[in-house]
Design an enzyme around this catalytic site. Structure first.
Site, short mmCIF file in Angstrom:
data_model
loop_
_atom_site.label_atom_id
_atom_site.label_comp_id
_atom_site.label_asym_id
_atom_site.label_seq_id
_atom_site.Cartn_x
_atom_site.Cartn_y
_atom_site.Cartn_z
N GLU A 5 -11.60 -3.77 -2.94
CA GLU A 5 -10.69 -2.72 -3.40
C GLU A 5 -10.48 -2.85 -4.91
O GLU A 5 -9.67 -3.66 -5.35
CB GLU A 5 -9.35 -2.83 -2.67
N HIS A 32 0.81 -1.22 0.00
CA HIS A 32 0.00 0.00 0.00
C HIS A 32 0.85 1.28 0.00
O HIS A 32 0.54 2.25 0.70
CB HIS A 32 -0.96 0.00 1.18
N HIS A 84 -9.65 1.84 0.63
CA HIS A 84 -9.54 0.69 1.54
C HIS A 84 -10.64 0.78 2.62
O HIS A 84 -10.35 0.66 3.82
CB HIS A 84 -8.17 0.66 2.18
#
Length: 357
Positions: free
Chosen positions: A322, A117, A190
């Site tokens: 996602e 991420h 997210h």
């Protein structure tokens, strides 16, 4: 009906950022509210994060269906990515490195030997500015990512716009423009959803449908092998609606894998991604996107997480869907490219449609 809904979506997504005079954040952590009819969304400029989304069930009872914290300060110490926009490259990059135009870039590893991420301080861990805000229509956050931030090449101008679409639709539009170099970009929202209510236990009785016939299988560290395999006759098959908990016991810890969406990511049109439904509340959430993949994550890492309103979130307390480019695409030439060239604009759209019956 679906075509009309999508036509309205695309019109509003294209025009949302020009509704209002831009307004800048003053550098502090703030909470913002969007409200239309029975839907209320709260967001913070820390990580361009969705803090809550409140909407009625089949009996008109209002519930918050997004997991999160009571205190905005808690988001600064969050390790779950609750509600944040993650990037510059969401999901995992194997070995924390990639090569672009003959140059190998070494990134900080924050997930074993891999980058997750965007790195230890990704876009979910910084303060964004507010470009425009109309309480009954939309909120646009923006962030300037500098050249070399978390190891990535080039400066990048990033935007995230949250907006209402009609009376029961909610959209997210993520944009990014390289300012001086080509660079990989894969932004993702997210948000953790429990459409029965954020404090209602697990999502194992929710029904899920994912419009995908294939997944990108992973190794022991959740890095894609580069293969694309069929979901048919596996625990990953959600082509028809299934209880999330019906086959989760066949997996080591739960769902955490990228699905290859049918006919998605082939242009700017939106394609159906997933449907989540709950019989108790009667709520149904449809998701549409223009991206080729969606990561289905069943909050496997939760272990009595202290959340808002005194809630304690157990394992499998929520579902993340996602939408994204494929994980580790920078190291798999057979995956759709995530490289955005100078002069190009990255555009990622998510549309949620909520109903209750």
């Amino acid at each position: 009906m679906a075509k009309l809904f999508l036509g309205c979506c695309l019109f509003l997504l294209a025009s949302a950022a020009v509704f209002a005079t831009p307004e800048s954040a003053d550098g502090g952590l703030k909470l913002y509210e969007l409200k239309r009819g029975d839907i209320t969304v709260k967001l913070t400029n820390w990580g361009a994060t969705v803090v809550s989304l409140i909407l009625p069930d089949k009996n008109g009872k209002l519930d918050d269906v997004v997991l999160g914290y009571d205190s905005l300060d808690a988001y600064k110490n969050d390790t779950t990515y609750f509600g944040a926009i993650v990037g510059r490259v969401a999901n995992r990059i194997g070995g924390a490195h990639f090569t672009l135009n003959g140059v190998t870039y070494q990134l900080p590893a924050n997930d074993g030997n891999n980058t997750l991420h965007g790195g230890p301080i990704g876009y979910g861990d910084v303060l964004w500015d507010v470009e425009s805000y109309e309480k009954n229509s939309h909120l646009t956050f923006s962030y300037i990512s500098y050249d070399g931030e978390e190891g990535f090449p080039g400066a990048l101008h990033v935007k995230a716009t949250y907006m209402f679409i009609g009376n029961n639709g909610f959209g997210i539009k993520m944009e990014a423009k390289p300012l001086d170099k080509s660079t990989p970009v894969n932004l993702a929202s997210h948000t953790y959803w429990n459409i029965r209510g954020h404090n209602s236990g697990t999502i194992l009785d929710h029904h899920l449908q994912i419009f995908a016939e294939s997944v990108t299988p992973v190794d022991h560290s959740l890095i894609p092998t580069g293969q694309i395999t069929s979901v048919h006759n596996t625990s990953f098959d959600f082509l028809q609606p299934q209880r999330i908990g019906s086959r989760i016991g066949q997996l080591p810890s739960g769902y955490d894998i990228n699905y290859v969406l049918i006919d998605a990511g082939k242009g700017k049109h939106l394609s159906p991604t997933a449907v989540v439904s709950d019989e108790v509340s009667g709520r149904r959430m449809e998701l549409w996107t223009n991206k080729p993949g969606v990561q289905f994550y069943s909050s496997n890492m939760f272990s009595d997480v202290a959340g808002k309103d005194g809630a304690v979130y157990p394992t499998h307390a929520a579902v993340c869907l996602e939408t994204q480019g494929f994980p580790d695409s920078v190291n798999h030439p057979n995956f759709p490219s995530q490289i955005v060239q100078q002069g190009e604009i990255y555009e990622h759209i998510m549309v949620f449609k909520f109903t209750a019956h």
